[in-house]
Design a protein around this motif. Structure first.
Motif, PDB file in Angstrom:
ATOM      1  N   ALA A 238       0.846  -1.235   0.012  1.00 44.29           N
ATOM      2  CA  ALA A 238      -0.165   0.099  -0.004  1.00 44.29           C
ATOM      3  C   ALA A 238       0.720   1.209   0.001  1.00 44.29           C
ATOM      4  O   ALA A 238       0.744   2.320  -0.639  1.00 44.29           O
ATOM      5  N   LEU A 239       1.846   1.259   0.804  1.00 39.50           N
ATOM      6  CA  LEU A 239       3.034   2.373   0.974  1.00 39.50           C
ATOM      7  C   LEU A 239       3.522   2.765  -0.526  1.00 39.50           C
ATOM      8  O   LEU A 239       3.472   3.911  -1.110  1.00 39.50           O
ATOM      9  N   ALA A 240       4.095   1.639  -1.251  1.00 38.45           N
ATOM     10  CA  ALA A 240       4.474   1.688  -2.595  1.00 38.45           C
ATOM     11  C   ALA A 240       3.481   2.207  -3.692  1.00 38.45           C
ATOM     12  O   ALA A 240       3.694   3.461  -4.358  1.00 38.45           O
ATOM     13  N   ASP A 241       2.178   1.928  -3.201  1.00 40.98           N
ATOM     14  CA  ASP A 241       0.943   2.372  -4.337  1.00 40.98           C
ATOM     15  C   ASP A 241       0.700   3.843  -4.191  1.00 40.98           C
ATOM     16  O   ASP A 241       0.474   4.583  -5.009  1.00 40.98           O
ATOM     17  N   VAL A 242       0.648   4.057  -2.748  1.00 41.63           N
ATOM     18  CA  VAL A 242       0.595   5.526  -2.617  1.00 41.63           C
ATOM     19  C   VAL A 242       1.629   6.492  -3.005  1.00 41.63           C
ATOM     20  O   VAL A 242       1.114   7.399  -3.476  1.00 41.63           O
ATOM     21  N   GLN A 243       2.715   6.112  -2.985  1.00 43.29           N
ATOM     22  CA  GLN A 243       3.853   6.873  -3.376  1.00 43.29           C
ATOM     23  C   GLN A 243       3.818   6.916  -4.851  1.00 43.29           C
ATOM     24  O   GLN A 243       3.983   7.976  -5.392  1.00 43.29           O
ATOM     25  N   LYS A 244       3.205   5.874  -5.532  1.00 46.30           N
ATOM     26  CA  LYS A 244       3.172   6.087  -6.938  1.00 46.30           C
ATOM     27  C   LYS A 244       1.930   6.751  -7.439  1.00 46.30           C
ATOM     28  O   LYS A 244       2.279   7.559  -8.498  1.00 46.30           O
ATOM     29  N   ARG A 245       0.882   7.092  -6.764  1.00 46.67           N
ATOM     30  CA  ARG A 245      -0.236   7.528  -7.002  1.00 46.67           C
ATOM     31  C   ARG A 245      -0.062   9.084  -6.420  1.00 46.67           C
ATOM     32  O   ARG A 245      -0.965   9.902  -7.113  1.00 46.67           O
ATOM     33  N   ALA A 246       0.673   9.199  -5.584  1.00 49.25           N
ATOM     34  CA  ALA A 246       0.746  10.600  -4.806  1.00 49.25           C
ATOM     35  C   ALA A 246       0.557  11.730  -5.682  1.00 49.25           C
ATOM     36  O   ALA A 246       0.175  12.724  -5.660  1.00 49.25           O
ATOM     37  N   PRO A 247       1.565  11.987  -6.800  1.00 50.95           N
ATOM     38  CA  PRO A 247       1.558  12.996  -7.855  1.00 50.95           C
ATOM     39  C   PRO A 247       0.058  13.378  -8.380  1.00 50.95           C
ATOM     40  O   PRO A 247      -0.248  14.798  -8.545  1.00 50.95           O
ATOM     41  N   SER A 248      -0.828  12.285  -8.636  1.00 47.52           N
ATOM     42  CA  SER A 248      -1.923  12.586  -9.149  1.00 47.52           C
ATOM     43  C   SER A 248      -3.061  13.447  -8.204  1.00 47.52           C
ATOM     44  O   SER A 248      -3.916  13.789  -8.688  1.00 47.52           O
ATOM     45  N   TRP A 249      -2.550  13.282  -7.023  1.00 49.41           N
ATOM     46  CA  TRP A 249      -3.447  13.959  -5.775  1.00 49.41           C
ATOM     47  C   TRP A 249      -2.863  15.282  -5.556  1.00 49.41           C
ATOM     48  O   TRP A 249      -3.259  15.970  -4.481  1.00 49.41           O
ATOM     49  N   ASN A 250      -1.713  15.698  -6.202  1.00 52.16           N
ATOM     50  CA  ASN A 250      -0.940  16.883  -5.749  1.00 52.16           C
ATOM     51  C   ASN A 250      -0.294  16.661  -4.453  1.00 52.16           C
ATOM     52  O   ASN A 250      -0.202  17.553  -3.580  1.00 52.16           O
ATOM     53  N   ALA A 251       0.279  15.382  -4.067  1.00 54.71           N
ATOM     54  CA  ALA A 251       0.722  14.814  -2.901  1.00 54.71           C
ATOM     55  C   ALA A 251       2.150  14.544  -3.158  1.00 54.71           C
ATOM     56  O   ALA A 251       2.594  14.549  -4.259  1.00 54.71           O
ATOM     57  N   ASP A 252       3.065  14.723  -2.052  1.00 54.18           N
ATOM     58  CA  ASP A 252       4.381  14.379  -2.078  1.00 54.18           C
ATOM     59  C   ASP A 252       4.702  13.110  -2.070  1.00 54.18           C
ATOM     60  O   ASP A 252       4.550  12.510  -0.862  1.00 54.18           O
ATOM     61  N   PRO A 253       5.357  12.260  -2.846  1.00 53.96           N
ATOM     62  CA  PRO A 253       5.505  10.769  -2.772  1.00 53.96           C
ATOM     63  C   PRO A 253       6.763  10.601  -1.791  1.00 53.96           C
ATOM     64  O   PRO A 253       7.031   9.467  -1.431  1.00 53.96           O
ATOM     65  N   ALA A 254       7.572  11.688  -1.705  1.00 55.39           N
ATOM     66  CA  ALA A 254       8.749  11.816  -0.738  1.00 55.39           C
ATOM     67  C   ALA A 254       8.627  11.916   0.655  1.00 55.39           C
ATOM     68  O   ALA A 254       9.412  11.762   1.662  1.00 55.39           O
TER      69      ALA A 254
ATOM     70  N   ALA B 100      10.455  -0.829  10.687  1.00 51.39           N
ATOM     71  CA  ALA B 100      11.754  -1.434  11.477  1.00 51.39           C
ATOM     72  C   ALA B 100      12.416  -2.149  10.672  1.00 51.39           C
ATOM     73  O   ALA B 100      13.756  -2.158  10.495  1.00 51.39           O
ATOM     74  N   SER B 101      11.968  -2.814   9.463  1.00 51.37           N
ATOM     75  CA  SER B 101      12.474  -3.693   8.710  1.00 51.37           C
ATOM     76  C   SER B 101      12.458  -3.082   7.272  1.00 51.37           C
ATOM     77  O   SER B 101      11.630  -3.073   6.610  1.00 51.37           O
ATOM     78  N   SER B 102      13.602  -2.474   6.765  1.00 52.74           N
ATOM     79  CA  SER B 102      13.753  -2.093   5.498  1.00 52.74           C
ATOM     80  C   SER B 102      13.481  -2.980   4.167  1.00 52.74           C
ATOM     81  O   SER B 102      13.178  -2.659   3.110  1.00 52.74           O
ATOM     82  N   THR B 103      13.676  -4.304   4.726  1.00 50.94           N
ATOM     83  CA  THR B 103      13.457  -5.360   3.543  1.00 50.94           C
ATOM     84  C   THR B 103      12.099  -5.322   3.207  1.00 50.94           C
ATOM     85  O   THR B 103      11.794  -5.499   2.133  1.00 50.94           O
ATOM     86  N   LEU B 104      11.214  -4.909   4.100  1.00 48.98           N
ATOM     87  CA  LEU B 104       9.599  -5.125   3.775  1.00 48.98           C
ATOM     88  C   LEU B 104       9.286  -4.138   2.860  1.00 48.98           C
ATOM     89  O   LEU B 104       8.731  -4.235   1.784  1.00 48.98           O
ATOM     90  N   TRP B 105       9.736  -2.794   2.972  1.00 48.53           N
ATOM     91  CA  TRP B 105       9.225  -1.785   2.230  1.00 48.53           C
ATOM     92  C   TRP B 105      10.246  -2.027   0.902  1.00 48.53           C
ATOM     93  O   TRP B 105       9.530  -1.520  -0.306  1.00 48.53           O
ATOM     94  N   ARG B 106      11.508  -2.284   0.842  1.00 42.84           N
ATOM     95  CA  ARG B 106      12.177  -2.432  -0.432  1.00 42.84           C
ATOM     96  C   ARG B 106      11.548  -3.429  -1.214  1.00 42.84           C
ATOM     97  O   ARG B 106      11.509  -3.124  -2.535  1.00 42.84           O
ATOM     98  N   ASP B 107      11.360  -4.623  -0.598  1.00 45.44           N
ATOM     99  CA  ASP B 107      10.716  -5.651  -1.539  1.00 45.44           C
ATOM    100  C   ASP B 107       9.492  -5.379  -2.121  1.00 45.44           C
ATOM    101  O   ASP B 107       9.040  -5.861  -3.172  1.00 45.44           O
ATOM    102  N   ALA B 108       8.870  -4.527  -1.618  1.00 44.90           N
ATOM    103  CA  ALA B 108       7.495  -3.848  -2.235  1.00 44.90           C
ATOM    104  C   ALA B 108       7.619  -2.832  -3.187  1.00 44.90           C
ATOM    105  O   ALA B 108       6.545  -2.340  -3.821  1.00 44.90           O
TER     106      ALA B 108
END
Length: 303
Positions: free
Chosen positions: A138-154, A173-181
């Motif tokens: 979900a985090l990855a998808d939100v970051q991908k779509r954020a510009p279409s909402w005038n939101a900052d993906p970073a 806590a686990s960077s593996t989780l968000w990196r793998d996504a």
């Protein structure tokens, strides 16, 4: 006493999600009705500030539970994003349950933030580690779509309550989780009253509430894989652990996380509050010193 307080708090959270029970029903039937109702969309959408709007049921995966709602301020401009993960004992709850959206939207949307509230797959079919993978997706998808909402993906911060607080903390806590996504690093985590930051410790302390047994099972390897404390590395993100001082487990586990993080050079802090388990979530965003303290952390890490 500890078990009674936890179960009372959890029951209160579940029952506040339910429709009024029939008098002829047994307590067990009413409780099951409450649990079933908690998984369903709200009968009435959450109230929003003037000018705000919602994008509902945005899919981030193929399962019906892999979706989220987006709450947009009146005029978003490069808006920071708070991504919220609901509680419910890893087996119940929904992204628009009472207490999830209203106060948070009322407080942060007028400040120009976007609020995203997600669903994820549930127990018994989906183990907590895979629920955390859903949060990362979900985090990855939100970051991908954020510009279409005038939101900052970073500029995305994770926030969650109860089981959702555990899942948000595990992803942080686990960077593996968000990196793998395929996600970028979130800016921080606000964990609202999790009693499962150190899962092995939680599972070994008698008497064990059934909710934890049903969530984490009996395999110690699974406990470690789903334990934010044990997955904590130098790549972890800053975290704020809000904890109910009326419980015996949440604040000590938050302090243990903060102490371990300190040795790794990661900034984490603990905020005890004299609130019930449910109030820690429901009252966040309502005018109070508590809301202001959480907002101070949010502003520090979202810019």
């Amino acid at each position: 006493m500890k078990t009674m307080l936890f179960r009372t708090g959890l029951l209160a959270c579940i029952l506040t999600m339910a429709v009024p029970p029939l008098a002829a029903q047994t307590f067990r039937e009413r409780l099951q009705q409450a649990r079933d109702a908690s998984r369903q969309p709200a009968a009435h959408p959450p109230a929003l500030p003037a000018g705000a709007r919602a994008l509902r049921d945005v899919a981030y995966g193929d399962d019906p539970r892999q979706s989220y709602d987006v709450y947009l301020p009146a005029q978003p401009q490069h808006a920071p994003v708070i991504l919220f993960v609901h509680g419910g004992g890893w087996a119940n709850g929904n992204k628009d349950n009472p207490g999830v959206v209203e106060n948070k939207a009322a407080y942060w949307l007028p400040k120009g933030y976007v609020l995203v509230s997600i669903n994820y797959r549930m127990r018994p079919d989906t183990a907590p580690i895979d629920q955390a993978r859903d949060v990362a997706r979900a985090l990855a998808d939100v970051q991908k779509r954020a510009p279409s909402w005038n939101a900052d993906p970073a500029n995305v911060l994770l926030m969650g309550h109860s089981a959702g607080a555990h899942l948000a903390a595990l992803v942080g806590a686990s960077s593996t989780l968000w990196r793998d996504a395929g996600a970028a690093r979130p800016r921080g985590v606000v964990s609202l009253d999790s009693g499962a930051l150190d899962v092995p410790q939680t599972m070994k302390k008698p008497p064990l509430p059934r909710i934890y047994d049903a969530a984490f099972g009996r395999n110690p390897a699974d406990w470690i894989a789903a334990s934010p404390y044990h997955q904590l590395t130098r790549d972890a993100v800053p975290m704020l652990f809000v904890c109910s001082s009326r419980r015996q487990d949440a604040c000590p586990q938050g302090r243990a996380m903060a102490e371990k993080a300190k040795t790794l050079g990661v900034a984490m802090e603990v905020l005890p509050e004299d609130l019930s388990h449910g109030e820690v979530n429901h009252l966040l965003g309502a005018p109070s010193a508590y809301t202001e303290a959480v907002d101070t952390f949010v502003q520090r890490h979202l810019n």
